[in-house]
Motif scaffolding. Structure first.
Motif, PDB file in Angstrom:
ATOM      1  N   LEU A 238       0.851  -1.184   0.000  1.00  7.19           N
ATOM      2  CA  LEU A 238       0.000   0.000   0.000  1.00  7.19           C
ATOM      3  C   LEU A 238       0.892   1.240   0.000  1.00  7.19           C
ATOM      4  N   PRO A 239       0.611   2.218  -0.836  1.00  9.19           N
ATOM      5  CA  PRO A 239      -0.506   2.251  -1.799  1.00  9.19           C
ATOM      6  C   PRO A 239      -0.219   1.398  -3.018  1.00  9.19           C
ATOM      7  N   GLU A 243      -8.371  -0.627  -6.171  1.00 10.27           N
ATOM      8  CA  GLU A 243      -8.973  -0.515  -4.849  1.00 10.27           C
ATOM      9  C   GLU A 243      -8.273  -1.482  -3.889  1.00 10.27           C
ATOM     10  N   PRO A 244      -7.699  -0.976  -2.802  1.00 11.27           N
ATOM     11  CA  PRO A 244      -6.944  -1.863  -1.904  1.00 11.27           C
ATOM     12  C   PRO A 244      -7.779  -2.990  -1.304  1.00 11.27           C
ATOM     13  N   ASN A 247      -8.230  -5.680  -3.860  1.00 14.72           N
ATOM     14  CA  ASN A 247      -6.983  -6.414  -4.083  1.00 14.72           C
ATOM     15  C   ASN A 247      -6.711  -7.386  -2.937  1.00 14.72           C
ATOM     16  N   ILE A 286      -6.354  -1.364   6.227  1.00 13.23           N
ATOM     17  CA  ILE A 286      -6.468  -0.788   4.882  1.00 13.23           C
ATOM     18  C   ILE A 286      -7.319   0.479   4.915  1.00 13.23           C
ATOM     19  N   GLN A 290      -6.239   4.325   3.947  1.00 14.41           N
ATOM     20  CA  GLN A 290      -6.953   5.166   2.995  1.00 14.41           C
ATOM     21  C   GLN A 290      -7.353   6.503   3.626  1.00 14.41           C
TER      22      GLN A 290
END
Length: 297
Positions: A238-239, A243-244, A247, A286, A290
């Motif tokens: 990350l990043p 879209e994390p 994923n 996560i 974000q």
């Protein structure tokens, strides 16, 4: 006879002592009537004439120093060079001076300060470089600073890892592992490991990767038939692209399918059995990442 001589010597000694005593008393009385000062001018006292305006101690009245009516005009370089040397005398002459013939004067007369110009001096240069060199250095500094300002590629802020580990009496054979990975959309690529791209055909950015859990940590595709390992590690940074959360779900599903395929277990980053609570912890991490990205731009 001896007695007579002794008596004569006694009388003579007494007379000499008496004469010395009288002379000393006379000298003391004479000097007591005259008070001398160390600043007293003895030459003028001997003449019997006292200079006009001086007191008994020889101190005279304060005199006024006046500027001469005519002063020679100096121009050019000579005037400029002599101004610095005449600053001290000019200031001394410009100091307030009391004009009076006696110390009891009521109003002192103050002489105006003489006008003078300070000599213009060029600033001293202690640098070993000339003006041209300094100007060139000034223009060249931004060039040297630009490479420093260029930021290096950002390091991943977070790395999420999952492991798939088999029991000791089991292992993953190379051909079977390769077949399973190709089915899940992995592609062999950089660093001699497998990658899952945005497109299952192997196009687009890398979403997450898969490496050998044991040494050497990589895969030799030419010798895949000889490969045997008890575990693999899946990781994403990350990043990352896309879209994390999506994923991570893809990586989690791939890990579960490999565990089911080879009879192993899915472990978290601490190599503990992955539980629902651990999955929620990954999701929260996560989301927090974000949120920080939105705050800091």
């Amino acid at each position: 006879m001896a007695d007579e001589l002794r008596l004569i010597f006694i009388i003579i000694g007494a007379l000499v002592l008496g004469a010395l005593l009288l002379h000393g008393l006379w000298t003391v009385r004479k000097n007591a009537g005259q008070v001398k000062h160390r600043y007293f001018d003895e030459t003028s006292a001997e003449g019997g004439e006292k200079p006009e305006g001086f007191d008994d101690l020889g101190v005279g009245p304060v005199r006024v120093v006046k500027k001469a009516a005519t002063e020679p005009q100096v121009s050019g370089a000579a005037a400029t060079s002599s101004k610095g040397a005449n600053v001290a005398p000019a200031r001394a002459a410009a100091a307030p001076v009391v004009s009076s013939t006696s110390r009891d004067a009521a109003v002192p007369e103050i002489q105006n300060e003489l006008p003078f110009d300070e000599p213009a001096q060029s600033p001293l240069n202690f640098s070993a470089l000339s003006d041209e060199d300094r100007s060139q250095d000034a223009f060249s500094e931004p060039d040297t600073a630009e490479p420093e300002q260029q930021s290096a590629p950002a390091e991943p802020a977070e790395v999420l890892i999952l492991y798939v580990l088999l029991p000791e009496h089991k292992d993953m054979k190379g051909p079977d592992l390769l077949s399973a990975l190709l089915t899940l959309g992995f592609k062999y690529g950089d660093m001699d490991i497998f990658h899952r791209h945005q497109d299952s055909a192997g196009a687009g950015a890398v979403l997450f990767s898969l490496a050998n859990m044991f040494n050497p940590g990589t895969f030799e595709l030419d010798n895949i038939d000889k490969l045997s390992t008890r575990g693999v590690s899946l990781f994403m940074t990350l990043p990352g692209p896309g879209e994390p959360l999506q994923n991570f779900n893809l990586m989690h599903n791939a890990a579960k399918k490999l565990a089911e395929e080879f009879g192993g277990q899915v472990l978290d980053g601490q190599r503990s059995v992955l539980t629902v609570q651990t999955v929620r912890h990954y999701v929260d991490k996560i989301r927090e990442f974000q949120r920080q990205q939105l705050i800091h731009g």
